[in-house]
Structure formats: structure tokens, C-alpha cells
Design a protein around this motif. Structure first.
Motif, PDB file in Angstrom:
ATOM      1  N   LEU A   1       0.666  -1.090  -0.059  1.00 47.19           N
ATOM      2  CA  LEU A   1      -0.014  -0.012  -0.033  1.00 47.19           C
ATOM      3  C   LEU A   1       0.868   1.249  -0.157  1.00 47.19           C
ATOM      4  CD1 LEU A   1      -2.791  -0.664   2.538  1.00 47.19           C
ATOM      5  CD2 LEU A   1      -3.046  -0.260   0.161  1.00 47.19           C
ATOM      6  N   ILE A   2       1.999   1.324   0.566  1.00 52.12           N
ATOM      7  CA  ILE A   2       2.865   2.381   0.767  1.00 52.12           C
ATOM      8  C   ILE A   2       2.990   3.109  -0.562  1.00 52.12           C
ATOM      9  CG2 ILE A   2       5.306   3.093   1.590  1.00 52.12           C
ATOM     10  CD1 ILE A   2       5.288   0.826   3.534  1.00 52.12           C
ATOM     11  N   PRO A   3       3.521   2.630  -1.812  1.00 58.76           N
ATOM     12  CA  PRO A   3       3.616   3.408  -2.808  1.00 58.76           C
ATOM     13  C   PRO A   3       2.371   3.972  -3.501  1.00 58.76           C
ATOM     14  CG  PRO A   3       4.440   1.256  -3.471  1.00 58.76           C
ATOM     15  CD  PRO A   3       3.869   1.379  -1.940  1.00 58.76           C
ATOM     16  N   THR A   4       1.252   3.313  -3.089  1.00 59.11           N
ATOM     17  CA  THR A   4       0.036   3.693  -3.848  1.00 59.11           C
ATOM     18  C   THR A   4      -0.450   5.132  -2.958  1.00 59.11           C
ATOM     19  OG1 THR A   4      -1.373   2.500  -2.210  1.00 59.11           O
ATOM     20  CG2 THR A   4      -0.749   1.353  -4.146  1.00 59.11           C
ATOM     21  N   MET A   5       0.155   5.454  -1.768  1.00 58.12           N
ATOM     22  CA  MET A   5      -0.261   6.547  -1.179  1.00 58.12           C
ATOM     23  C   MET A   5       0.838   7.537  -1.104  1.00 58.12           C
ATOM     24  SD  MET A   5      -3.125   6.242   0.034  1.00 58.12           S
ATOM     25  CE  MET A   5      -3.970   4.988  -0.907  1.00 58.12           C
ATOM     26  N   GLY A   6       1.858   7.508  -2.113  1.00 53.54           N
ATOM     27  CA  GLY A   6       2.827   8.435  -2.478  1.00 53.54           C
ATOM     28  C   GLY A   6       4.238   8.517  -1.618  1.00 53.54           C
ATOM     29  N   LEU A   7       4.135   7.572  -0.895  1.00 52.80           N
ATOM     30  CA  LEU A   7       5.304   7.075   0.232  1.00 52.80           C
ATOM     31  C   LEU A   7       6.139   6.145  -0.291  1.00 52.80           C
ATOM     32  CD1 LEU A   7       3.063   7.108   3.226  1.00 52.80           C
ATOM     33  CD2 LEU A   7       4.456   9.238   2.699  1.00 52.80           C
ATOM     34  N   THR A   8       7.272   6.208   0.135  1.00 51.67           N
ATOM     35  CA  THR A   8       8.393   5.130  -0.206  1.00 51.67           C
ATOM     36  C   THR A   8       8.643   4.050   0.681  1.00 51.67           C
ATOM     37  OG1 THR A   8      10.271   6.727   0.329  1.00 51.67           O
ATOM     38  CG2 THR A   8       9.261   6.686  -2.172  1.00 51.67           C
ATOM     39  N   LYS A   9       9.510   3.286   0.386  1.00 50.96           N
ATOM     40  CA  LYS A   9       9.712   2.112   1.591  1.00 50.96           C
ATOM     41  C   LYS A   9      10.672   2.564   2.634  1.00 50.96           C
ATOM     42  CE  LYS A   9       7.988  -1.990  -0.583  1.00 50.96           C
ATOM     43  NZ  LYS A   9       6.836  -1.618  -1.299  1.00 50.96           N
ATOM     44  N   ASP A  10      11.613   3.668   2.118  1.00 48.81           N
ATOM     45  CA  ASP A  10      12.519   4.058   3.271  1.00 48.81           C
ATOM     46  C   ASP A  10      11.820   5.058   4.014  1.00 48.81           C
ATOM     47  OD1 ASP A  10      12.092   6.047   1.065  1.00 48.81           O
ATOM     48  OD2 ASP A  10      13.858   7.052   1.493  1.00 48.81           O
ATOM     49  N   MET A  11      10.567   5.386   4.023  1.00 50.30           N
ATOM     50  CA  MET A  11      10.046   5.989   4.943  1.00 50.30           C
ATOM     51  C   MET A  11       9.366   5.147   5.939  1.00 50.30           C
ATOM     52  SD  MET A  11       8.055   8.621   2.176  1.00 50.30           S
ATOM     53  CE  MET A  11       8.990   9.855   1.469  1.00 50.30           C
ATOM     54  N   LEU A  12       9.484   3.817   5.895  1.00 52.21           N
ATOM     55  CA  LEU A  12       8.823   2.694   6.610  1.00 52.21           C
ATOM     56  C   LEU A  12       9.364   2.387   7.920  1.00 52.21           C
ATOM     57  CD1 LEU A  12       6.885   0.367   6.971  1.00 52.21           C
ATOM     58  CD2 LEU A  12       8.264  -1.134   5.708  1.00 52.21           C
ATOM     59  N   ALA A  13       8.902   2.383   8.958  1.00 52.07           N
ATOM     60  CA  ALA A  13       9.328   2.004  10.279  1.00 52.07           C
ATOM     61  C   ALA A  13       8.420   0.719  10.639  1.00 52.07           C
ATOM     62  CB  ALA A  13       9.269   2.864  11.366  1.00 52.07           C
ATOM     63  N   ILE A  14       9.169  -0.381  10.950  1.00 51.71           N
ATOM     64  CA  ILE A  14       8.269  -1.632  11.410  1.00 51.71           C
ATOM     65  C   ILE A  14       8.823  -1.499  13.070  1.00 51.71           C
ATOM     66  CG2 ILE A  14       8.057  -4.217  11.549  1.00 51.71           C
ATOM     67  CD1 ILE A  14       9.047  -4.086   8.522  1.00 51.71           C
ATOM     68  N   LEU A  15       7.978  -1.368  13.809  1.00 52.68           N
ATOM     69  CA  LEU A  15       8.198  -0.921  15.167  1.00 52.68           C
ATOM     70  C   LEU A  15       8.302  -2.235  15.898  1.00 52.68           C
ATOM     71  CD1 LEU A  15       5.805   1.989  15.516  1.00 52.68           C
ATOM     72  CD2 LEU A  15       8.017   1.980  14.990  1.00 52.68           C
ATOM     73  N   PRO A  16       9.308  -2.353  16.716  1.00 49.23           N
ATOM     74  CA  PRO A  16       9.391  -3.612  17.347  1.00 49.23           C
ATOM     75  C   PRO A  16       8.760  -3.616  18.797  1.00 49.23           C
ATOM     76  CG  PRO A  16      11.786  -2.000  17.888  1.00 49.23           C
ATOM     77  CD  PRO A  16      10.701  -1.570  16.762  1.00 49.23           C
TER      78      PRO A  16
END
Length: 174
Positions: free
Chosen positions: A155-170
């Protein structure tokens, strides 16, 4: 100042147009949706988030609804030595699953949920200084399945965001 107004208006128009294309969970059942959720992944272009994302841990979101349909959101973020609490009251926009915060200039949409395992939220913040977009994956448990995480990442790129803006929170354990 007057030279900046047209570009600001254009930026806001683009954000509003993008917001109009964000899907909302059909017939959101607020009773089923209310309760405790864990924020397990976030993708955002907010500069503050991008600076802090590598040190963040899973937080808790407690969602409830007012009798008139407004959404009350209480967020509890674990920090180094304490927990930071935020409370927001967002007004229903007239469509179930779409909420607006006038004070904070926020637009929150429940894009998708199965009520018992996950929810995906889209949030746009219309700050004059720095408009931003965030996509959040909420889960009822702190653990997130690889399949659900994969679905979120698609879903991330479909909302104008990129994978480097992702944080998978521990897990915070707190």
C-alpha cells in the motif's frame, strides 16, 4: 508573502485531491473498531518521524467513539525513560471511517480493517510549514504476520510514500 500563497494553495489542493482518492472502510462498525490497538508499522514523509523512526517502538492506540460519532484517540508512545501520551478528538466528516481534526489540521481515514486482527489508517496533516502523510498498520496483538506486513508494504507506494519512509516498530514490552 503573496508569492508564496499560490504555491501554498496549489500544495493544499494537491493534498486535498490525494485525500479524495484514499479509500475508506465501507460501513465502518465503530463498536467493533473501538478498543486497544498496537501501532506496529508506520510509513510517513514527516521530517520529525523520519528523524526518530529508527528509535521508535510499538505504541498503543486506544480508540473510542463519542455518542455523536466523533473519534477519540489516545496514543501512548514508549520513550527512553517514560511514556508520552497524546489525546486527539477528531470529528466525523459525515462518512463513517473519515474523521477531521480542525485544531490539528488532520484528516484521518480508516482505509481497511477486519476489526479483530488489523486496521490500516491514512492520516494527512495539513500544516502550513510541512504538510505530511502517514500510513499506519494497527494490530490487536503486538505481533504482526509476514503476510499482513507484506500487504501493508504494498500500500505504501499507492499513497505517495516510499519504502525508506517505513518503520516496522519492535515490541515495546511496556
Amino acid at each position: 508573502m503573496t508569492a508564496a500563497l499560490p504555491s501554498l494553495a496549489l500544495a493544499l489542493l494537491c493534498l486535498l485531491q490525494a485525500g479524495a482518492q484514499v479509500p475508506v472502510q465501507p460501513n465502518l462498525d465503530t463498536e467493533k473498531f473501538a478498543g486497544v490497538w498496537h501501532v506496529t508499522a508506520i510509513a510517513s514523509n514527516c521530517s520529525i518521524f523520519l528523524k526518530m523512526k529508527d528509535g521508535m517502538k510499538s505504541s498503543m492506540a486506544i480508540i473510542s467513539f463519542m455518542p455523536e460519532g466523533d473519534l477519540a484517540l489516545k496514543l501512548i508512545w514508549p520513550l527512553m525513560d517514560k511514556c508520552q501520551k497524546f489525546e486527539l478528538l477528531l470529528q466525523q466528516s459525515g462518512q463513517a471511517g473519515h474523521y477531521m481534526g480542525a485544531q490539528e489540521k488532520r484528516d484521518l481515514r480508516v482505509m481497511e480493517t477486519d476489526y479483530s486482527h488489523y486496521a490500516v489508517l491514512h492520516e494527512a496533516h495539513y500544516s502550513e510549514a510541512e504538510p505530511s502523510t502517514a500510513l499506519q498498520l494497527l494490530t490487536r496483538e503486538q505481533d504482526v504476520s509476514p503476510q499482513l506486513l507484506q500487504k501493508f508494504m504494498q500500500l505504501i507506494p499507492t499513497m505517495g510514500l516510499t519504502k525508506d519512509m517505513l518503520a516496522i516498530l519492535p515490541k515495546s514490552g511496556e
